[in-house]
Design an enzyme around this catalytic site. Structure first.
Site, mmCIF file in Angstrom:
data_model
loop_
_atom_site.group_PDB
_atom_site.id
_atom_site.type_symbol
_atom_site.label_atom_id
_atom_site.label_comp_id
_atom_site.label_asym_id
_atom_site.label_seq_id
_atom_site.Cartn_x
_atom_site.Cartn_y
_atom_site.Cartn_z
ATOM 1 N N HIS A 192 -3.762 -8.743 -1.819
ATOM 2 C CA HIS A 192 -4.534 -8.461 -0.607
ATOM 3 C C HIS A 192 -5.541 -9.576 -0.272
ATOM 4 O O HIS A 192 -6.073 -10.231 -1.162
ATOM 5 C CB HIS A 192 -5.295 -7.154 -0.854
ATOM 6 C CG HIS A 192 -5.934 -6.555 0.352
ATOM 7 N ND1 HIS A 192 -7.273 -6.684 0.621
ATOM 8 C CD2 HIS A 192 -5.412 -5.813 1.355
ATOM 9 C CE1 HIS A 192 -7.558 -6.032 1.731
ATOM 10 N NE2 HIS A 192 -6.449 -5.491 2.203
ATOM 11 N N LYS A 247 -8.748 5.236 1.275
ATOM 12 C CA LYS A 247 -7.365 5.601 1.603
ATOM 13 C C LYS A 247 -7.100 7.052 1.184
ATOM 14 O O LYS A 247 -7.631 7.941 1.821
ATOM 15 C CB LYS A 247 -6.434 4.563 0.992
ATOM 16 C CG LYS A 247 -6.678 3.216 1.709
ATOM 17 C CD LYS A 247 -5.912 2.046 1.184
ATOM 18 C CE LYS A 247 -6.146 0.843 2.093
ATOM 19 N NZ LYS A 247 -6.596 -0.352 1.391
ATOM 20 N N GLU A 271 -1.959 -6.333 -7.456
ATOM 21 C CA GLU A 271 -2.087 -4.970 -6.949
ATOM 22 C C GLU A 271 -1.118 -4.120 -7.749
ATOM 23 O O GLU A 271 -0.167 -4.645 -8.328
ATOM 24 C CB GLU A 271 -1.698 -4.909 -5.459
ATOM 25 C CG GLU A 271 -2.803 -5.355 -4.533
ATOM 26 C CD GLU A 271 -2.348 -5.439 -3.071
ATOM 27 O OE1 GLU A 271 -1.815 -4.458 -2.545
ATOM 28 O OE2 GLU A 271 -2.540 -6.511 -2.472
ATOM 29 N N ASN A 308 -3.737 5.601 6.340
ATOM 30 C CA ASN A 308 -3.959 5.479 4.899
ATOM 31 C C ASN A 308 -4.432 6.805 4.306
ATOM 32 O O ASN A 308 -4.784 6.872 3.135
ATOM 33 C CB ASN A 308 -5.029 4.427 4.596
ATOM 34 C CG ASN A 308 -4.575 3.028 4.941
ATOM 35 O OD1 ASN A 308 -3.406 2.706 4.822
ATOM 36 N ND2 ASN A 308 -5.502 2.195 5.383
ATOM 37 N N HIS A 327 -3.852 1.373 -2.877
ATOM 38 C CA HIS A 327 -2.868 2.237 -2.205
ATOM 39 C C HIS A 327 -2.314 3.320 -3.110
ATOM 40 O O HIS A 327 -1.575 4.193 -2.662
ATOM 41 C CB HIS A 327 -1.711 1.397 -1.661
ATOM 42 C CG HIS A 327 -2.130 0.534 -0.531
ATOM 43 N ND1 HIS A 327 -2.306 1.013 0.750
ATOM 44 C CD2 HIS A 327 -2.470 -0.777 -0.485
ATOM 45 C CE1 HIS A 327 -2.714 0.041 1.533
ATOM 46 N NE2 HIS A 327 -2.823 -1.062 0.799
ATOM 47 N N ASP A 371 -5.594 -3.902 -8.804
ATOM 48 C CA ASP A 371 -6.144 -3.210 -7.636
ATOM 49 C C ASP A 371 -5.200 -2.069 -7.246
ATOM 50 O O ASP A 371 -4.054 -2.304 -6.864
ATOM 51 C CB ASP A 371 -6.290 -4.233 -6.488
ATOM 52 C CG ASP A 371 -6.856 -3.629 -5.211
ATOM 53 O OD1 ASP A 371 -6.867 -2.389 -5.075
ATOM 54 O OD2 ASP A 371 -7.268 -4.405 -4.325
ATOM 55 N N SER A 385 0.614 -3.591 -0.519
ATOM 56 C CA SER A 385 0.333 -2.978 0.780
ATOM 57 C C SER A 385 1.323 -3.332 1.875
ATOM 58 O O SER A 385 1.390 -2.636 2.874
ATOM 59 C CB SER A 385 -1.081 -3.342 1.223
ATOM 60 O OG SER A 385 -1.307 -4.716 1.081
HETATM 61 C C1 PLP Z 1 -7.503 -1.538 1.691
HETATM 62 C C2 PLP Z 1 -7.504 -2.480 0.565
HETATM 63 C C3 PLP Z 1 -8.681 -3.053 0.100
HETATM 64 C C4 PLP Z 1 -9.969 -2.929 0.840
HETATM 65 O O1 PLP Z 1 -10.596 -1.746 0.580
HETATM 66 P P1 PLP Z 1 -11.735 -1.256 1.587
HETATM 67 O O2 PLP Z 1 -12.422 -0.183 0.829
HETATM 68 O O3 PLP Z 1 -11.048 -0.795 2.818
HETATM 69 O O4 PLP Z 1 -12.612 -2.438 1.838
HETATM 70 C C5 PLP Z 1 -8.636 -3.795 -1.060
HETATM 71 N N1 PLP Z 1 -7.476 -4.009 -1.702
HETATM 72 C C6 PLP Z 1 -6.319 -3.516 -1.248
HETATM 73 C C7 PLP Z 1 -5.052 -3.787 -1.996
HETATM 74 C C8 PLP Z 1 -6.290 -2.748 -0.102
HETATM 75 O O5 PLP Z 1 -5.144 -2.274 0.373
#
Ligand code: PLP
Length: 380
Positions: A131, A239, A175, A43, A208, A205, A179
């Site tokens: 997610h 990431k 999102e 990531n 990524h 969110d 992901s």
């Molecule tokens: C990785 C991820 C998370 C979690 O984030 P962390 O900081 O690793 O807890 C949340 N939402 C999505 C879409 C992710 O890919």
């Protein structure tokens, strides 16, 4: 204990047993049992976590500053150091918005925000592929929810029209860059839908996408020029930002409300100030990393184009699925690729739907074109 042993045996016989890999890292390389492999599951999209040079630059920049390795408390008690506020103000201003609030991780953000804001009088409409942390947040909130088919905004609109009047509030949750499929949401369309009624709130969110997309690295919201219109814009630092933690960009009122009600913020020790300072350091660099984002884009196109018809056509980003089908075939294929020097992992149910087990390739700006070409020859 035999209960759990039997459960484990069932998981194993379906080919879905997970183990913590014992690997060593060196930049974009991973070593496992003496075998060195190119990491195709990273990531670290911009290659910043792997860069010792950046870390040295950071360490030099904080000489003489008081940035302990523990905050020793929740921010609401004694754990609130000035660097938190500095980062929050910086993030809010990058997006031209009123406020931002930090969380310890994306998981904390996604399991904290919806339970704080949604109640029985709130309907949550979430994309089918959001997610796991968002799903957990929805379940924790106890609010009624429906999942719409992935990126199917026609269905979403029908659900809105059918239900919006029966609830005080409706949250659309998605999102921006998904992901598992690596495809992208149409945020402008979602903004348009949310504007059809004053009680609809949009939650996005960008885990990524932040850092990896947009002219200044501000994600798909920047790319689609709608960051100002997303009520709750979440991003994570684990990431592309090569750090740890998360943020939500929102209004001043919502920020204050979350400070009073978001349990993962209230009841957990805040991240170390040292870590926050590193995040701030990287955040400030984001606009200057356009060349890395461009390289990531070229790498992604090359791979997705050569995997057309096998999953590549789904991808619109640096995440490219190579769909194998059955779990065991997928695990075997991943193992074969690891033998050939490419660190690939199978993604299996329940993470993805049955029959779509895949090798999910995520690229970074550190990977060279020639390495991708070699990988393509080996995957066929
Ligand atoms: C990785 C991820 C998370 C979690 O984030 P962390 O900081 O690793 O807890 C949340 N939402 C999505 C879409 C992710 O890919």
């Amino acid at each position: 204990m035999t209960f759990y042993e039997e459960k484990l045996a069932t998981i194993e016989s379906s080919g879905n047993l997970r183990r913590l890999p014992r690997v060593e890292h060196q930049g974009k390389w991973i070593t496992d049992g003496g075998r060195r492999m190119l990491n195709l599951f990273s990531n670290d999209y911009l290659g910043l976590a792997a860069s010792e040079e950046r870390q040295e630059e950071f360490l030099a920049s904080i000489q003489g500053k008081y940035l302990p390795l523990s905050s020793s408390s929740s921010r609401l008690l004694t754990g609130n150091f000035p660097v938190y506020t500095e980062l929050e103000e910086r993030i809010a201003s990058s997006f031209g918005r009123e406020a931002a609030l930090l969380f310890n991780s994306g998981y904390h953000a996604n399991t904290g925000i919806l339970p704080a804001l949604a109640d029985k009088r709130t309907l949550i409409l979430a994309d089918k592929l959001v997610h796991a942390s968002i799903i957990d947040g929805i379940l924790l909130s106890g609010a009624p929810f429906l999942r719409y088919r992935h990126n199917d905004y026609g269905q979403l609109e029908r659900l809105l029209r059918k239900h919006e009047k029966a609830y005080d509030r409706v949250f659309i949750v998605t999102e921006s860059l998904f992901s598992m499929d690596g495809d992208v949401a149409d945020l402008r369309k979602l903004v348009e839908l949310k504007k059809t009624a004053s009680n609809i709130c949009l939650y996005v969110d960008e885990a990524h996408a932040i850092g990896a997309r947009g002219e200044n690295g501000l994600g798909i919201a920047e790319e689609q020029a709608c960051a100002g219109e997303i009520d709750l814009l979440v991003g994570t630092f684990g990431k592309a930002l090569a750090s740890m933690g998360a943020y939500v960009v929102c209004s001043r009122v919502i920020r204050e409300y979350l400070v009073n009600t978001a349990r993962p913020l209230i009841f957990s020790t805040a991240l170390p100030p040292f870590q926050i300072a590193w995040t701030l350091f990287v955040w400030e660099k984001l606009p200057s990393l356009a060349e890395k984002r461009e390289k990531l884009r070229r790498n992604s196109r090359l791979l997705a184009d050569s995997l057309r018809g096998k999953g590549g056509e789904i991808s619109q980003s640096h995440i490219v699925p190579f769909i194998v089908g059955e779990s065991e075939d997928c695990a075997r294929k991943a193992e074969e690729l690891r033998r050939k020097g490419f660190y690939c992992l199978p993604v299996r149910p329940p993470t993805v739907p049955k029959g779509t087990s895949r090798i999910r390739i995520s690229l970074t700006a550190d990977i060279e074109e020639e390495e991708i070409r070699r990988f393509i020859q080996n995957i066929e």
